[in-house]
Enzyme design. Structure first.
Site, PDB file in Angstrom:
ATOM      1  CE1 TYR A   1       6.943   0.779  -4.616  1.00  0.00           C
ATOM      2  CE2 TYR A   1       4.847  -0.288  -4.184  1.00  0.00           C
ATOM      3  CZ  TYR A   1       6.179  -0.358  -4.544  1.00  0.00           C
ATOM      4  OH  TYR A   1       6.759  -1.565  -4.818  1.00  0.00           O
TER       5      TYR A   1
ATOM      6  CG  PHE B   1      -8.072  11.209   4.213  1.00  0.00           C
ATOM      7  CD1 PHE B   1      -8.264  12.202   5.162  1.00  0.00           C
ATOM      8  CD2 PHE B   1      -9.193  10.604   3.685  1.00  0.00           C
ATOM      9  CE1 PHE B   1      -9.526  12.580   5.566  1.00  0.00           C
ATOM     10  CE2 PHE B   1     -10.473  10.960   4.080  1.00  0.00           C
ATOM     11  CZ  PHE B   1     -10.635  11.952   5.019  1.00  0.00           C
TER      12      PHE B   1
ATOM     13  CE1 TYR C   1      -3.331  -5.679  -6.378  1.00  0.00           C
ATOM     14  CE2 TYR C   1      -3.186  -5.392  -8.734  1.00  0.00           C
ATOM     15  CZ  TYR C   1      -3.127  -4.868  -7.467  1.00  0.00           C
ATOM     16  OH  TYR C   1      -2.877  -3.537  -7.293  1.00  0.00           O
TER      17      TYR C   1
ATOM     18  CE  LYS D   1      -3.610  -0.437  -8.826  1.00  0.00           C
ATOM     19  NZ  LYS D   1      -3.225   0.904  -8.341  1.00  0.00           N
TER      20      LYS D   1
ATOM     21  CB  VAL E   1       4.808  -5.355   3.853  1.00  0.00           C
ATOM     22  CG1 VAL E   1       3.864  -5.211   5.038  1.00  0.00           C
ATOM     23  CG2 VAL E   1       5.284  -6.781   3.704  1.00  0.00           C
ATOM     24  CB  THR E   2       1.952  -0.738   1.646  1.00  0.00           C
ATOM     25  OG1 THR E   2       0.911  -1.290   0.839  1.00  0.00           O
ATOM     26  CG2 THR E   2       3.231  -0.621   0.826  1.00  0.00           C
TER      27      THR E   2
HETATM   28  P1  NAI Z   1      -0.433   3.029   1.267  1.00  0.00           P
HETATM   29  O1  NAI Z   1      -1.629   2.495   1.997  1.00  0.00           O
HETATM   30  O2  NAI Z   1       0.905   2.803   1.872  1.00  0.00           O
HETATM   31  O3  NAI Z   1      -0.601   4.608   1.018  1.00  0.00           O
HETATM   32  C1  NAI Z   1      -1.803   5.152   0.541  1.00  0.00           C
HETATM   33  C2  NAI Z   1      -1.719   6.675   0.533  1.00  0.00           C
HETATM   34  O4  NAI Z   1      -2.983   7.195   0.057  1.00  0.00           O
HETATM   35  C3  NAI Z   1      -1.494   7.308   1.908  1.00  0.00           C
HETATM   36  O5  NAI Z   1      -0.661   8.443   1.766  1.00  0.00           O
HETATM   37  C4  NAI Z   1      -2.896   7.782   2.321  1.00  0.00           C
HETATM   38  O6  NAI Z   1      -2.932   8.861   3.235  1.00  0.00           O
HETATM   39  C5  NAI Z   1      -3.424   8.211   0.963  1.00  0.00           C
HETATM   40  N1  NAI Z   1      -4.896   8.306   0.887  1.00  0.00           N
HETATM   41  C6  NAI Z   1      -5.801   7.305   0.987  1.00  0.00           C
HETATM   42  N2  NAI Z   1      -7.051   7.811   0.811  1.00  0.00           N
HETATM   43  C7  NAI Z   1      -6.914   9.141   0.588  1.00  0.00           C
HETATM   44  C8  NAI Z   1      -7.818  10.208   0.314  1.00  0.00           C
HETATM   45  N3  NAI Z   1      -9.117  10.010   0.219  1.00  0.00           N
HETATM   46  N4  NAI Z   1      -7.307  11.455   0.163  1.00  0.00           N
HETATM   47  C9  NAI Z   1      -5.975  11.695   0.253  1.00  0.00           C
HETATM   48  N5  NAI Z   1      -5.067  10.719   0.465  1.00  0.00           N
HETATM   49  C10 NAI Z   1      -5.533   9.459   0.638  1.00  0.00           C
HETATM   50  O7  NAI Z   1      -0.513   2.410  -0.217  1.00  0.00           O
HETATM   51  P2  NAI Z   1       0.573   1.858  -1.255  1.00  0.00           P
HETATM   52  O8  NAI Z   1       0.646   0.384  -1.124  1.00  0.00           O
HETATM   53  O9  NAI Z   1       1.800   2.667  -1.227  1.00  0.00           O
HETATM   54  O10 NAI Z   1      -0.217   2.110  -2.625  1.00  0.00           O
HETATM   55  C11 NAI Z   1      -0.013   3.259  -3.447  1.00  0.00           C
HETATM   56  C12 NAI Z   1      -0.253   2.861  -4.880  1.00  0.00           C
HETATM   57  O11 NAI Z   1       0.727   1.890  -5.274  1.00  0.00           O
HETATM   58  C13 NAI Z   1      -1.628   2.222  -5.135  1.00  0.00           C
HETATM   59  O12 NAI Z   1      -2.112   2.646  -6.378  1.00  0.00           O
HETATM   60  C14 NAI Z   1      -1.290   0.736  -5.172  1.00  0.00           C
HETATM   61  O13 NAI Z   1      -2.234  -0.018  -5.916  1.00  0.00           O
HETATM   62  C15 NAI Z   1       0.066   0.789  -5.868  1.00  0.00           C
HETATM   63  N6  NAI Z   1       0.901  -0.412  -5.742  1.00  0.00           N
HETATM   64  C16 NAI Z   1       1.111  -1.001  -4.508  1.00  0.00           C
HETATM   65  C17 NAI Z   1       1.850  -2.168  -4.411  1.00  0.00           C
HETATM   66  C18 NAI Z   1       2.074  -2.843  -3.088  1.00  0.00           C
HETATM   67  O14 NAI Z   1       2.482  -4.015  -3.092  1.00  0.00           O
HETATM   68  N7  NAI Z   1       1.873  -2.185  -1.969  1.00  0.00           N
HETATM   69  C19 NAI Z   1       2.467  -2.786  -5.603  1.00  0.00           C
HETATM   70  C20 NAI Z   1       2.291  -2.035  -6.822  1.00  0.00           C
HETATM   71  C21 NAI Z   1       1.489  -0.901  -6.879  1.00  0.00           C
END
Ligand code: NAI
Length: 399
Positions: A53, A74, A236, A245, A276-277
């Site tokens: 996202y 990161f 969740y 959350k 999917v992420t």
């Molecule tokens: P992702 O795993 O694809 O991306 C995570 C990002 O955080 C990456 O850019 C990574 O480098 C960064 N990161 C992680 N630890 C770090 C740190 N210590 N310092 C700097 N950067 C750091 O994750 P995704 O799925 O895109 O999640 C993003 C947000 O969206 C989260 O809050 C998640 O809960 C929320 N979300 C995700 C959904 C899903 O189905 N994937 C659905 C709805 C919300």
């Protein structure tokens, strides 16, 4: 070197630079195929900008609104002989594409939870981005956080907050449906998960930017959340991650109050669709739900990925003058996922799904394809037999 996928459980330990670039380019093309976002953001900070996202939240403002972007993440750089992480290559491709169009695009690779990284971001905004940002997207997903004041390390867990919970799950390696029992978290584990994935660090970012006078009049900030259907609530929404959350919603209200008073700004939590992420593939039960969800939403012609979700968030909600908030003040781009007809079909499939009918009731192929795509594999037009430059880096981070 030639790079192929090496899957270990729910992660892939290799990523393909050209495939990641093709994935980023597909998302850019999608945004460019839409009208420009009227009155969209111009100077954007994305925290967690390299994948999922957050990456989409960097691409949409840049290519849909001509925004300058600073991305924080990161990630692991690659070398001549070892592939780096997908987010590193995504960011390399993003920066190159954005600067080719005359847009400012810089990145910071390090721990977003630290004071040091916040200070570095402030310096770049002050010295290279005209001094102020008008949109901050908070999209971190991390398993741990080091408290920037005490140095204490907190780890998040994916557990229930009630008793044990047993449900169907998917072994994404083998493509098999099985049962999983998830245990209850201790009070300490709940508190630690809130420390990691709650809203405290989002507040620290906004405070650091406000203290340095880096927030523009009318600034907007958004963080992402998930709710989903009742069948995933024990793990969740009612689980440890759901507590975190809820804390983001607390933080959103606190930030909103501050920004609206001082700058006519606003803060929102946006509830997004399950996709999917790298973060979501680690959650038990959820990948099986996502596989069924993909099947239903594709059949109904309403399936979306991260880029479609964030395009809709920015163009049809945040910058449309019509936020369509729910009763708890949240933006909902999970509206299509949560449609009654979609959820009714999923509930029926969930009841009946087993190894025997798995491929009829779920889109596991779609899940697998999206999973591999996260790491740059399976993209059209990429020659996976050819040498690829694993040492490629985001230009702003190249040594
Ligand atoms: P992702 O795993 O694809 O991306 C995570 C990002 O955080 C990456 O850019 C990574 O480098 C960064 N990161 C992680 N630890 C770090 C740190 N210590 N310092 C700097 N950067 C750091 O994750 P995704 O799925 O895109 O999640 C993003 C947000 O969206 C989260 O809050 C998640 O809960 C929320 N979300 C995700 C959904 C899903 O189905 N994937 C659905 C709805 C919300």
């Amino acid at each position: 070197m030639i790079v192929s996928p090496k899957i270990r459980g729910f992660i892939c330990t290799t990523s393909h630079p050209d495939g990641c670039a093709a994935n980023v380019q597909e998302q850019i093309n999608f945004v460019k195929s839409h009208p420009k976002i009227e009155n969209g953001p111009k100077n954007v900070l994305v925290i967690g900008a390299s994948a999922g996202y957050g990456l989409a939240s960097r691409i949409v403002p840049a290519f849909g609104s001509g925004a300058n972007t600073l991305g924080v993440f990161f990630e692991k750089p690659g070398t001549e002989t070892r592939s780096g992480s997908a987010g590193w290559y995504n960011s390399a491709a993003f920066e190159k594409a954005a600067t080719a169009e005359g847009l400012f695009a810089k990145s910071l690779n390090g721990d977003a939870f630290s004071h040091e990284l916040k200070k570095q971001a402030v310096d770049i905004i002050k010295n290279e981005m005209g001094g102020k940002v008008d949109l901050i997207v908070y999209s971190l997903a991390s398993p741990r956080r080091t408290d920037p004041d005490t140095g204490e390390v907190f780890k998040s867990v994916l557990k229930t907050t009630g008793g044990d919970y047993t449900n169907k799950t998917l072994n994404t390696d083998k493509g098999e449906v099985s049962e999983v029992t998830i245990g209850a978290a201790t009070e300490e584990e709940i508190a630690d998960t809130v420390k990691v994935m709650g809203g405290a660090d989002w507040e620290l970012w906004i405070d650091a930017l406000a203290d340095a006078d880096c927030l523009a009049e009318g600034v907007k900030t958004v963080a992402y959340s998930y709710i989903g259907p009742k069948l995933t609530w024990p793990i969740y929404t009612d689980g440890t991650i759901g507590c975190a959350k809820k804390d983001c919603e607390r933080a959103s209200a606190a930030i909103h109050a501050k920004l609206s008073e001082s700058l006519g700004g606003c803060a929102y939590v946006s509830v997004n669709k399950a996709l999917v992420t790298q973060a979501s593939s680690a959650i038990p039960v959820v990948p099986l739900y996502i596989s069924i969800l993909y099947k239903e939403m594709k059949a109904k012609g309403i399936h979306e990925g991260c880029i479609e979700q964030i395009q809709r968030l920015m163009a049809d909600r945040l910058y449309s003058g019509d936020l369509q908030l729910d009763e708890d003040g949240r933006i909902r781009v999970d509206d299509w996922e949560m449609r009654d007809d979609v959820q009714a079909s999923i509930a029926a499939a969930w009841e009946n799904i087993s190894n025997d009918n798995f491929n009829e009731l779920a889109d596991f192929q779609g899940y697998r394809d999206d999973f591999l795509k996260l790491f740059g594999f399976g993209l059209n037009g990429v020659d996976y037999e050819a040498d690829t430059d694993t040492a490629t880096a985001p230009p702003s981070l190249a040594e």
